[in-house]
Design a protein around this motif. Structure first.
Motif, short mmCIF file in Angstrom:
data_model
loop_
_atom_site.label_atom_id
_atom_site.label_comp_id
_atom_site.label_asym_id
_atom_site.label_seq_id
_atom_site.Cartn_x
_atom_site.Cartn_y
_atom_site.Cartn_z
N ILE A 7 -60.93 -48.17 23.05
CA ILE A 7 -60.16 -46.98 23.39
C ILE A 7 -59.15 -46.71 22.27
CG2 ILE A 7 -58.56 -45.99 25.05
CD1 ILE A 7 -59.85 -47.73 27.17
N PRO A 8 -59.19 -45.51 21.69
CA PRO A 8 -58.29 -45.24 20.56
C PRO A 8 -56.85 -44.99 21.01
CG PRO A 8 -59.55 -43.29 21.10
CD PRO A 8 -60.06 -44.38 22.00
N LEU A 9 -55.95 -45.18 20.08
CA LEU A 9 -54.55 -44.84 20.32
C LEU A 9 -54.16 -43.74 19.34
CD1 LEU A 9 -51.59 -47.31 20.86
CD2 LEU A 9 -51.33 -45.24 19.49
N ILE A 10 -53.66 -42.64 19.87
CA ILE A 10 -53.24 -41.55 18.99
C ILE A 10 -51.77 -41.25 19.24
CG2 ILE A 10 -55.55 -40.55 19.03
CD1 ILE A 10 -54.42 -38.36 20.87
N GLU A 11 -51.15 -40.64 18.25
CA GLU A 11 -49.77 -40.19 18.41
C GLU A 11 -49.77 -38.79 19.02
OE1 GLU A 11 -46.71 -41.45 17.92
OE2 GLU A 11 -47.48 -43.44 17.44
N GLY A 12 -49.08 -38.65 20.13
CA GLY A 12 -49.04 -37.37 20.81
C GLY A 12 -47.87 -36.52 20.33
N PRO A 13 -47.92 -35.22 20.62
CA PRO A 13 -46.83 -34.33 20.23
C PRO A 13 -45.55 -34.73 20.95
CG PRO A 13 -48.28 -33.23 21.78
CD PRO A 13 -48.93 -34.54 21.43
N THR A 14 -44.48 -34.84 20.20
CA THR A 14 -43.21 -35.28 20.78
C THR A 14 -42.07 -34.60 20.03
OG1 THR A 14 -44.25 -37.46 20.99
CG2 THR A 14 -41.90 -37.31 21.51
N PRO A 15 -41.12 -34.02 20.74
CA PRO A 15 -39.94 -33.51 20.03
C PRO A 15 -39.16 -34.65 19.40
CG PRO A 15 -39.61 -33.42 22.42
CD PRO A 15 -41.04 -33.82 22.19
N ARG A 16 -38.46 -34.35 18.32
CA ARG A 16 -37.70 -35.39 17.62
C ARG A 16 -36.27 -35.45 18.12
NH1 ARG A 16 -39.99 -36.81 12.62
NH2 ARG A 16 -42.22 -36.41 12.76
N GLN A 17 -35.79 -36.64 18.28
CA GLN A 17 -34.39 -36.82 18.63
C GLN A 17 -33.54 -36.71 17.38
OE1 GLN A 17 -35.41 -41.13 19.70
NE2 GLN A 17 -33.22 -41.25 19.21
N THR A 18 -32.28 -36.36 17.57
CA THR A 18 -31.40 -36.14 16.42
C THR A 18 -30.34 -37.21 16.31
OG1 THR A 18 -29.90 -34.81 17.72
CG2 THR A 18 -31.68 -33.65 16.59
N ASN A 19 -30.39 -38.18 17.20
CA ASN A 19 -29.33 -39.17 17.19
C ASN A 19 -29.93 -40.53 17.49
OD1 ASN A 19 -29.77 -39.32 20.03
ND2 ASN A 19 -28.56 -37.45 20.21
N GLY A 20 -29.07 -41.50 17.70
CA GLY A 20 -29.55 -42.85 17.88
C GLY A 20 -29.64 -43.31 19.31
N TYR A 21 -29.57 -42.39 20.27
CA TYR A 21 -29.51 -42.87 21.64
C TYR A 21 -30.35 -42.07 22.62
CZ TYR A 21 -25.90 -39.32 21.11
OH TYR A 21 -25.22 -38.17 20.78
N ASP A 22 -30.94 -40.99 22.22
CA ASP A 22 -31.61 -40.13 23.19
C ASP A 22 -33.09 -40.39 23.37
OD1 ASP A 22 -29.61 -38.74 24.34
OD2 ASP A 22 -29.73 -37.00 23.03
N CYS A 23 -33.59 -41.48 22.81
CA CYS A 23 -35.02 -41.73 22.93
C CYS A 23 -35.45 -41.80 24.39
CB CYS A 23 -35.40 -43.01 22.20
SG CYS A 23 -34.37 -44.43 22.64
N GLY A 24 -34.62 -42.41 25.23
CA GLY A 24 -34.97 -42.53 26.64
C GLY A 24 -35.09 -41.17 27.32
N VAL A 25 -34.21 -40.26 26.94
CA VAL A 25 -34.27 -38.91 27.51
C VAL A 25 -35.56 -38.21 27.11
CG1 VAL A 25 -33.10 -36.70 27.64
CG2 VAL A 25 -31.77 -38.79 27.50
N PHE A 26 -35.98 -38.45 25.89
CA PHE A 26 -37.23 -37.83 25.44
C PHE A 26 -38.42 -38.41 26.20
CE2 PHE A 26 -36.41 -35.05 21.81
CZ PHE A 26 -35.05 -35.22 21.70
#
Length: 480
Positions: free
Chosen positions: A156-175
């Motif tokens: 089963i392949p793994l691909i990178e899906g479309p994702t908005p970029r965070q602008t800081n060092g802490y919002d990854c969880g929100v994304f």
DNA sequence: TAGCTTTGACCCGCC
DNA sequence: AGGCGGGTCAAAGCT
């Protein structure tokens, strides 16, 4: 202090079955802070409760983390069997990059891995959503590699899906939550697209495009070209989504609707009102749900230059952790009180020795080079600082091979195995300074010990009271 | 005196 | 081969 003291008796303000949100979590959500696994599990449980569908499975972060760190395939199978991954059409797995199961503060980035069995055209696949690619790709690959033997399809392949970029060092969880929300919004509509190649990735892309548009309308000052001129990889697609949006909403819920909810001494946690119930009850109050990226953007409170940054800095000082930024590049605008490496906003709990400074081409600010002062530690970092003391960019290189010399006062992440175990029983002495309810910990430990099917109960927002309470044992020991 | 910062020189990979 | 730029070294200075 951002997280306050006395969390030993931290008030539980919202619940989804076994998943409890504490008062300290609301503080994190108000912040600009790195989301902990409890918040992520809570929101995913909230999403799952609205989609009572056996085909769709949203797992708390503790489960994929556990699966990634089990010592052998038999243990993985024991944990994964109750999840029935092979029979699901879509499985959402939050990924944390914590490499050290014994280190509660090890993780620094959240992403979302999706096991997708829904698309007949593409076939089974893993799709990875990373708001700072390719930061978490190794962790996602590791998890995918663990899961592949459990699935009928091969390679089963793994691909990178479309994702908005965070602008800081802490919002990854929100994304992670925003993408999960977009997927769940798409889920009920999937039948309309069943005869085409328009899958949920397209739905996520549509949300992202809308967010781009709304951002430009709402706050032109956040235009990447003016905000982050020195870092092209981030500047290309920056989006100022913040944890505050979700946090503000949760906070509103907790204040307006959970006033009667008092801390409970022990389980069952059904004494707490569920998230869904709160929502249903909120008709008299205009507190609409956060269900999409666009809502998050539209409700985003305006960032004020000083206040939020101070809170962010305080979180860093409290936790000794620059969320989401170990081993990766982050950009932020934070006030720097002084230039000392220990006391500045770049303080992260470790000791650093400056060994160089250069004016680099393409950056208007000088770049300082630091080494970790621990004798055998290979970690270095580069810091670009504006003349008025703002940190323009921090890049970390390598991983510390030692504990923090300045221990954090208030851990925010509770992803580690140690934490999961520590929070397994409501009566335990918490080992996380009061944040004593890790996500799905009962389910994880029970699954590990005997294949208890309580994860389904968790998924459906039900009480997990049928899972026997056991004395806490070290999950780390179990893993050995 | 130790430990840190500063800063010019040097190294090395890339074009 | 030579220039350029990023990263590192190390001596000097500072606290």
């Amino acid at each position: 202090m951002a997280h306050g003291g006395g969390e030993e008796e931290e008030e539980r303000v919202l619940s989804h079955g076994d998943v409890v949100l504490l008062r300290c979590d609301l503080t994190i959500l108000r912040g600009p802070h790195f989301l902990n696994d409890r918040i992520i599990a809570f929101y995913l449980a909230h999403l799952a409760a609205d989609h009572h569908d056996d085909d769709l499975l949203l797992l708390p972060p503790s489960v994929p983390y556990l699966l990634s760190n089990l010592p052998d395939p038999a243990s993985v199978a024991a944990v994964a069997d109750p999840l029935r991954l092979a029979s699901r059409r879509l499985v959402l797995l939050p990924v944390n990059d914590n490499p050290d199961v014994s280190h509660a503060e090890g993780g620094s980035h959240w992403t979302l891995l999706v096991l997708d069995n829904s698309n007949a055209v593409s076939g089974p696949r893993f799709v990875h959503h990373d708001s700072l690619p390719p930061t978490n790709l190794p962790s996602a690959r590791r998890l995918a590699a663990v899961l592949r033997p459990l699935l009928p399809a091969s390679a089963i392949p793994l691909i990178e899906g479309p994702t908005p970029r965070q602008t800081n060092g802490y919002d990854c969880g929100v994304f992670v939550l925003a993408v999960a929300s977009a997927i769940c919004n798409w889920w009920p509509t999937r039948a309309r697209h069943s005869n085409s190649d328009s899958d949920w990735l397209e739905a996520v892309k549509r949300e992202i495009k809308l967010v781009h548009y709304l951002v430009m309308l709402d706050e032109p000052s956040h235009c990447p070209s003016t905000q982050l001129p020195s870092h092209p990889s981030i500047a290309s697609t920056s989006l100022p989504v913040t944890a505050q949006d979700f946090g503000t909403w949760c906070d509103m819920q907790s204040h307006k609707k959970v006033a009667a909810v008092k801390p409970v001494a022990s389980r069952p946690s059904s004494r707490l009102r569920s998230f869904s119930m709160l929502q249903e009850d909120s008709t008299a109050i205009d507190s609409p749900r956060v269900t999409s990226l666009e809502e998050i953007i539209l409700r985003r409170p305006k960032l004020e230059d000083s206040g939020t940054h101070t809170a962010y800095d305080q979180k860093k000082a409290d936790t000794g952790k620059g969320a989401c930024w170990d081993n990766l590049t982050v950009s932020q605008s934070v006030r720097k009180p002084n230039v000392s490496a220990k006391n500045s906003l770049s303080y992260d709990g470790y000791s650093w020795r400056k060994y160089g400074q250069k004016q680099v081409k393409g950056s208007e600010f000088p770049r300082s080079y630091y080494k970790c002062t621990h004798p055998t530690c290979p970690v270095k970092r580069k810091v670009e600082m504006t003349p008025d003391g703002r940190i323009a960019e921090i890049v970390y290189n390598g991983e510390h091979n030692h504990p923090k010399p300045h221990p954090p006062r208030k851990p925010t992440l509770s992803t580690s195995v140690e934490t999961l175990v520590a929070t397994n029983d409501a009566g335990l002495e918490n080992k996380l300074e009061g944040c004593d309810q890790a996500i799905g910990s009962d389910a994880v430990v029970e699954a590990l010990r005997g294949g208890c099917h309580c994860l389904d109960g968790f998924r459906n927002g039900n009480e997990i009271s049928d899972c026997k309470k056991r004395p806490t044992a070290s999950l780390e020991d179990t893993l050995r």
